[in-house]
Design a protein around this motif. Structure first.
Motif, PDB file in Angstrom:
ATOM      1  N   ALA A 124       1.190 -11.409   2.113  1.00 18.78           N
ATOM      2  CA  ALA A 124       0.536 -12.302   1.159  1.00 18.78           C
ATOM      3  C   ALA A 124      -0.968 -12.341   1.369  1.00 18.78           C
ATOM      4  O   ALA A 124      -1.746 -12.383   0.410  1.00 18.78           O
ATOM      5  N   ASN A 125      -1.393 -12.319   2.609  1.00 21.76           N
ATOM      6  CA  ASN A 125      -2.821 -12.356   2.921  1.00 21.76           C
ATOM      7  C   ASN A 125      -3.529 -11.107   2.411  1.00 21.76           C
ATOM      8  O   ASN A 125      -4.618 -11.183   1.835  1.00 21.76           O
ATOM      9  N   ILE A 126      -2.894  -9.948   2.608  1.00 20.05           N
ATOM     10  CA  ILE A 126      -3.481  -8.691   2.124  1.00 20.05           C
ATOM     11  C   ILE A 126      -3.360  -8.611   0.611  1.00 20.05           C
ATOM     12  O   ILE A 126      -4.256  -8.101  -0.072  1.00 20.05           O
ATOM     13  N   GLY A 127      -2.256  -9.118   0.066  1.00 21.68           N
ATOM     14  CA  GLY A 127      -2.067  -9.089  -1.383  1.00 21.68           C
ATOM     15  C   GLY A 127      -3.131  -9.879  -2.125  1.00 21.68           C
ATOM     16  O   GLY A 127      -3.468  -9.562  -3.269  1.00 21.68           O
ATOM     17  N   GLN A 128      -3.671 -10.903  -1.484  1.00 21.71           N
ATOM     18  CA  GLN A 128      -4.715 -11.710  -2.103  1.00 21.71           C
ATOM     19  C   GLN A 128      -5.969 -10.886  -2.379  1.00 21.71           C
ATOM     20  O   GLN A 128      -6.716 -11.181  -3.305  1.00 21.71           O
ATOM     21  N   ALA A 129      -6.196  -9.855  -1.564  1.00 24.30           N
ATOM     22  CA  ALA A 129      -7.321  -8.941  -1.766  1.00 24.30           C
ATOM     23  C   ALA A 129      -6.758  -7.535  -1.918  1.00 24.30           C
ATOM     24  O   ALA A 129      -6.986  -6.660  -1.083  1.00 24.30           O
ATOM     25  N   LEU A 130      -6.008  -7.330  -2.971  1.00 28.16           N
ATOM     26  CA  LEU A 130      -5.201  -6.116  -3.141  1.00 28.16           C
ATOM     27  C   LEU A 130      -6.024  -4.837  -3.140  1.00 28.16           C
ATOM     28  O   LEU A 130      -5.545  -3.786  -2.746  1.00 28.16           O
ATOM     29  N   GLY A 131      -7.279  -4.910  -3.577  1.00 30.68           N
ATOM     30  CA  GLY A 131      -8.081  -3.702  -3.691  1.00 30.68           C
ATOM     31  C   GLY A 131      -8.440  -3.070  -2.374  1.00 30.68           C
ATOM     32  O   GLY A 131      -8.944  -1.943  -2.329  1.00 30.68           O
ATOM     33  N   ASP A 132      -8.164  -3.767  -1.252  1.00 29.77           N
ATOM     34  CA  ASP A 132      -8.562  -3.256   0.049  1.00 29.77           C
ATOM     35  C   ASP A 132      -7.583  -2.248   0.635  1.00 29.77           C
ATOM     36  O   ASP A 132      -7.859  -1.660   1.680  1.00 29.77           O
ATOM     37  N   ILE A 133      -6.421  -2.033   0.017  1.00 27.12           N
ATOM     38  CA  ILE A 133      -5.459  -1.070   0.553  1.00 27.12           C
ATOM     39  C   ILE A 133      -5.140  -0.009  -0.506  1.00 27.12           C
ATOM     40  O   ILE A 133      -5.184  -0.272  -1.699  1.00 27.12           O
ATOM     41  N   SER A 134      -4.850   1.179  -0.031  1.00 28.62           N
ATOM     42  CA  SER A 134      -4.544   2.286  -0.939  1.00 28.62           C
ATOM     43  C   SER A 134      -3.101   2.748  -0.821  1.00 28.62           C
ATOM     44  O   SER A 134      -2.632   3.548  -1.620  1.00 28.62           O
ATOM     45  N   ASP A 135      -2.389   2.235   0.197  1.00 30.36           N
ATOM     46  CA  ASP A 135      -0.999   2.617   0.410  1.00 30.36           C
ATOM     47  C   ASP A 135      -0.267   1.448   1.029  1.00 30.36           C
ATOM     48  O   ASP A 135      -0.840   0.707   1.836  1.00 30.36           O
ATOM     49  N   ILE A 136       1.002   1.277   0.668  1.00 36.33           N
ATOM     50  CA  ILE A 136       1.782   0.154   1.175  1.00 36.33           C
ATOM     51  C   ILE A 136       1.880   0.191   2.691  1.00 36.33           C
ATOM     52  O   ILE A 136       1.974  -0.852   3.352  1.00 36.33           O
ATOM     53  N   GLU A 137       1.825   1.380   3.280  1.00 33.35           N
ATOM     54  CA  GLU A 137       1.917   1.501   4.724  1.00 33.35           C
ATOM     55  C   GLU A 137       0.669   0.996   5.423  1.00 33.35           C
ATOM     56  O   GLU A 137       0.683   0.737   6.632  1.00 33.35           O
ATOM     57  N   ASP A 138      -0.445   0.871   4.665  1.00 25.43           N
ATOM     58  CA  ASP A 138      -1.683   0.387   5.265  1.00 25.43           C
ATOM     59  C   ASP A 138      -1.572  -1.063   5.721  1.00 25.43           C
ATOM     60  O   ASP A 138      -2.400  -1.547   6.497  1.00 25.43           O
ATOM     61  N   VAL A 139      -0.569  -1.764   5.210  1.00 26.57           N
ATOM     62  CA  VAL A 139      -0.369  -3.165   5.606  1.00 26.57           C
ATOM     63  C   VAL A 139      -0.090  -3.258   7.100  1.00 26.57           C
ATOM     64  O   VAL A 139      -0.542  -4.183   7.787  1.00 26.57           O
ATOM     65  N   TRP A 140       0.664  -2.273   7.613  1.00 29.15           N
ATOM     66  CA  TRP A 140       1.112  -2.335   9.002  1.00 29.15           C
ATOM     67  C   TRP A 140       0.228  -1.480   9.891  1.00 29.15           C
ATOM     68  O   TRP A 140       0.540  -0.335  10.209  1.00 29.15           O
ATOM     69  N   SER A 141      -0.887  -2.045  10.307  1.00 30.34           N
ATOM     70  CA  SER A 141      -1.759  -1.372  11.259  1.00 30.34           C
ATOM     71  C   SER A 141      -1.107  -1.418  12.638  1.00 30.34           C
ATOM     72  O   SER A 141      -0.256  -2.277  12.904  1.00 30.34           O
ATOM     73  N   PRO A 142      -1.496  -0.518  13.548  1.00 29.84           N
ATOM     74  CA  PRO A 142      -0.925  -0.555  14.895  1.00 29.84           C
ATOM     75  C   PRO A 142      -1.101  -1.917  15.574  1.00 29.84           C
ATOM     76  O   PRO A 142      -0.223  -2.365  16.308  1.00 29.84           O
ATOM     77  N   ALA A 143      -2.240  -2.576  15.316  1.00 27.42           N
ATOM     78  CA  ALA A 143      -2.490  -3.880  15.938  1.00 27.42           C
ATOM     79  C   ALA A 143      -1.501  -4.927  15.441  1.00 27.42           C
ATOM     80  O   ALA A 143      -1.004  -5.750  16.230  1.00 27.42           O
ATOM     81  N   VAL A 144      -1.200  -4.907  14.130  1.00 25.85           N
ATOM     82  CA  VAL A 144      -0.262  -5.872  13.559  1.00 25.85           C
ATOM     83  C   VAL A 144       1.140  -5.623  14.097  1.00 25.85           C
ATOM     84  O   VAL A 144       1.847  -6.556  14.493  1.00 25.85           O
ATOM     85  N   ILE A 145       1.554  -4.363  14.122  1.00 23.53           N
ATOM     86  CA  ILE A 145       2.884  -4.022  14.632  1.00 23.53           C
ATOM     87  C   ILE A 145       3.024  -4.421  16.095  1.00 23.53           C
ATOM     88  O   ILE A 145       4.037  -5.004  16.508  1.00 23.53           O
ATOM     89  N   LEU A 146       1.987  -4.131  16.890  1.00 20.55           N
ATOM     90  CA  LEU A 146       2.024  -4.482  18.308  1.00 20.55           C
ATOM     91  C   LEU A 146       2.106  -5.993  18.499  1.00 20.55           C
ATOM     92  O   LEU A 146       2.880  -6.485  19.334  1.00 20.55           O
ATOM     93  N   SER A 147       1.337  -6.745  17.698  1.00 22.00           N
ATOM     94  CA  SER A 147       1.330  -8.199  17.818  1.00 22.00           C
ATOM     95  C   SER A 147       2.707  -8.795  17.522  1.00 22.00           C
ATOM     96  O   SER A 147       3.205  -9.651  18.264  1.00 22.00           O
ATOM     97  N   LEU A 148       3.336  -8.334  16.436  1.00 24.40           N
ATOM     98  CA  LEU A 148       4.649  -8.860  16.078  1.00 24.40           C
ATOM     99  C   LEU A 148       5.722  -8.415  17.063  1.00 24.40           C
ATOM    100  O   LEU A 148       6.669  -9.160  17.339  1.00 24.40           O
ATOM    101  N   THR A 149       5.576  -7.198  17.592  1.00 20.31           N
ATOM    102  CA  THR A 149       6.533  -6.724  18.592  1.00 20.31           C
ATOM    103  C   THR A 149       6.457  -7.570  19.858  1.00 20.31           C
ATOM    104  O   THR A 149       7.483  -7.957  20.432  1.00 20.31           O
TER     105      THR A 149
END
Length: 236
Positions: free
Chosen positions: A188-213
């Motif tokens: 939702a946070n990234i969707g609010q500024a949708l123009g900042d991503i070019s691929d759905i996979e860009d949502v999951w950066s290594p830092a985000v995945i590591l944090s949730l893991t």
């Protein structure tokens, strides 16, 4: 519990509903609409329409999200982005949590009480599914929370696998509702500024995945380090 005849008729009705819904979805080109490029191209139109028909879009978006999750259509990511785009990060997160939890619950209940045999047959095709199912033999609440938090397991698989275990419906709801909060906020946070991503996979950066893991591990690991009640005590 449903008797055998009632379960049979429910199964037939749900199969027909499932087939009809999926047929309508693909016949209307739903798989083509649920793409990041399409969402970005129609960004301004969707926002304008939402501003004019706010409540209609709020309920329609929630119902579509619930239905797609219940039918195991792989659209959670793009719909979560859309929630953030149309309703902002906070309401978008809330709507995503509610809709994904209700949709997952419908998939879980259908798999457990109506499509139990089909669910087992489908899960048996995936070695990962067998490992996931076995993990519920310990602490199902913590284990399901871990599976929900770590964005490495297919959402549909985590919806169905618990259905063939002894996990209670209440535990499933609680673990799902809590477990999807972090990922819902990320989308939702990234969707609010949708123009900042070019691929759905860009949502999951290594830092985000590591944090949730790490967050998932913090939930799962503590019981492993507790003193076993059967462990012999050392005399003082």
């Amino acid at each position: 519990m449903l008797d055998q005849q009632t379960r049979f008729y429910c199964r037939i009705a749900l199969i027909l509903l499932f087939v009809a819904a999926l047929s309508a979805f693909f016949a209307l080109g739903g798989n083509e609409w649920l793409r990041l490029e399409v969402l970005k191209e129609n960004r301004d139109r969707l926002i304008t329409f939402t501003e004019r028909h706010y409540l209609l879009m709020l309920f329609a978006s929630a119902l579509f999200f619930i239905a797609s999750t219940a039918l195991s259509i792989p659209s959670g990511g793009i719909l979560s982005l859309a929630m953030g785009l149309l309703f902002g990060r906070w309401l978008g997160t809330l709507m995503t949590v509610i809709a994904s939890t209700l949709g997952a619950l419908l998939a879980f209940l259908s798999a457990r009480f109506i499509f139990a045999d089909l669910a087992r047959a489908k899960l048996s095709q995936y070695p990962l599914a067998e490992k996931i199912v076995k993990g519920f033999e310990g602490d199902p609440l913590r284990y399901l929370l871990f599976l929900r938090l770590v964005p490495l397991f297919p959402f549909w698989l985590v919806n169905l696998a618990p259905a063939v275990t002894k996990i209670s419906t209440r535990t499933y709801i609680v673990a799902t509702a809590i477990g999807v909060i972090p990922s819902s906020f990320v989308y939702a946070n990234i969707g609010q500024a949708l123009g900042d991503i070019s691929d759905i996979e860009d949502v999951w950066s290594p830092a985000v995945i590591l944090s949730l893991t790490l967050l998932g591990l913090l939930i799962v690991l503590p019981p492993l380090f507790r003193k076993s009640p059967h462990r012999p005590q050392v005399n003082q």
